[in-house]
Design a protein around this motif. Structure first.
Motif, short mmCIF file in Angstrom:
data_model
loop_
_atom_site.label_atom_id
_atom_site.label_comp_id
_atom_site.label_asym_id
_atom_site.label_seq_id
_atom_site.Cartn_x
_atom_site.Cartn_y
_atom_site.Cartn_z
N SER A 182 16.81 40.19 37.43
CA SER A 182 17.33 40.54 38.75
C SER A 182 18.68 41.19 38.59
CB SER A 182 17.44 39.28 39.62
OG SER A 182 18.48 38.46 39.12
N PRO A 183 19.12 42.04 39.55
CA PRO A 183 20.42 42.69 39.44
C PRO A 183 21.56 41.70 39.26
CG PRO A 183 19.17 43.63 41.25
CD PRO A 183 18.39 42.45 40.73
N ALA A 184 21.52 40.57 39.97
CA ALA A 184 22.59 39.59 39.84
C ALA A 184 22.61 39.00 38.44
CB ALA A 184 22.41 38.48 40.88
N ARG A 185 21.45 38.73 37.90
CA ARG A 185 21.37 38.15 36.56
C ARG A 185 21.83 39.15 35.51
NH1 ARG A 185 22.26 33.83 34.11
NH2 ARG A 185 20.86 33.33 32.44
N SER A 186 21.44 40.43 35.66
CA SER A 186 21.85 41.46 34.71
C SER A 186 23.36 41.64 34.74
CB SER A 186 21.17 42.79 35.03
OG SER A 186 19.79 42.67 34.88
N ALA A 187 23.93 41.62 35.93
CA ALA A 187 25.37 41.78 36.06
C ALA A 187 26.09 40.62 35.38
CB ALA A 187 25.76 41.86 37.53
N THR A 188 25.53 39.42 35.47
CA THR A 188 26.15 38.26 34.84
C THR A 188 26.15 38.42 33.33
OG1 THR A 188 25.40 36.85 36.64
CG2 THR A 188 26.02 35.75 34.61
N LYS A 189 25.07 38.94 32.77
CA LYS A 189 24.98 39.10 31.32
C LYS A 189 25.99 40.12 30.81
CE LYS A 189 20.20 37.73 30.69
NZ LYS A 189 18.88 38.11 30.25
N ARG A 190 26.28 41.17 31.60
CA ARG A 190 27.20 42.21 31.18
C ARG A 190 28.64 41.91 31.54
NH1 ARG A 190 23.11 45.76 33.60
NH2 ARG A 190 24.43 45.59 35.41
N ALA A 191 28.86 40.92 32.38
CA ALA A 191 30.21 40.62 32.87
C ALA A 191 31.11 40.16 31.73
CB ALA A 191 30.15 39.55 33.94
N THR A 192 32.37 40.49 31.88
CA THR A 192 33.36 40.03 30.92
C THR A 192 33.45 38.52 31.01
OG1 THR A 192 34.61 42.06 31.20
CG2 THR A 192 35.78 40.21 30.25
N LYS A 193 33.46 37.87 29.88
CA LYS A 193 33.53 36.41 29.85
C LYS A 193 34.99 35.98 29.78
CE LYS A 193 29.03 35.93 29.34
NZ LYS A 193 28.14 35.05 30.01
N ARG A 194 35.27 34.82 30.35
CA ARG A 194 36.62 34.28 30.34
C ARG A 194 36.54 32.80 30.00
NH1 ARG A 194 40.47 34.49 35.53
NH2 ARG A 194 41.40 32.48 35.10
N ALA A 195 37.32 32.38 29.06
CA ALA A 195 37.31 30.98 28.64
C ALA A 195 37.86 30.10 29.76
CB ALA A 195 38.14 30.80 27.38
N THR A 196 37.28 28.92 29.89
CA THR A 196 37.74 27.95 30.88
C THR A 196 37.49 26.55 30.34
OG1 THR A 196 37.63 27.32 33.21
CG2 THR A 196 35.55 27.88 32.13
N ASN A 197 38.16 25.59 30.92
CA ASN A 197 37.94 24.20 30.53
C ASN A 197 37.07 23.52 31.57
OD1 ASN A 197 39.60 24.35 28.25
ND2 ASN A 197 41.43 23.99 29.49
N VAL A 198 36.09 22.78 31.10
CA VAL A 198 35.19 22.05 31.99
C VAL A 198 35.09 20.63 31.46
CG1 VAL A 198 32.85 21.90 32.87
CG2 VAL A 198 33.89 24.13 32.50
N SER A 199 35.19 19.66 32.34
CA SER A 199 35.02 18.27 31.95
C SER A 199 33.61 17.83 32.30
CB SER A 199 36.03 17.38 32.68
OG SER A 199 37.34 17.74 32.32
N LEU A 200 32.93 17.26 31.32
CA LEU A 200 31.56 16.81 31.51
C LEU A 200 31.45 15.33 31.16
CD1 LEU A 200 29.77 19.78 29.72
CD2 LEU A 200 30.08 19.47 32.17
N ALA A 201 30.50 14.67 31.76
CA ALA A 201 30.23 13.27 31.40
C ALA A 201 29.81 13.25 29.93
CB ALA A 201 29.14 12.70 32.29
#
Length: 86
Positions: A5-24
């Motif tokens: 889908s266009p939204a999914r394709s755009a996500t794959k090409r998007a510039t990635k940015r590091a972030t912190n996530v807290s998980l159980a």
């Protein structure tokens, strides 16, 4: 042929940015044991949350129009119903 889908394709090409996530801890342990890519899984989950929230907002913003349309159909029937072949 299946395409992304266009939204999914755009996500794959998007510039990635590091972030912190807290998980159980147990979720993280299970994900690692199953060789799940944490970044991809988090991105997919957030994309789903965005989609759900946008749908909720759209329904809330258009609630009055939807109710009006439903009331019209209830009172008058479906427009052009006489021409339906099924």
């Amino acid at each position: 042929m299946l395409t992304a889908s266009p939204a999914r394709s755009a996500t794959k090409r998007a510039t990635k940015r590091a972030t912190n996530v807290s998980l159980a801890e147990d979720i993280l342990t299970q994900a690692k044991a199953l060789n799940i890519n944490i970044s991809q899984a988090a991105e997919a989950g957030i994309a789903q949350a965005i989609s759900r929230k946008r749908a909720e907002r759209w329904l809330a913003e258009n609630h009055e129009a939807i109710e009006s349309s439903n009331a019209f159909v209830e009172k008058h029937g479906l427009p052009l119903a006489n021409y339906r072949m099924f």
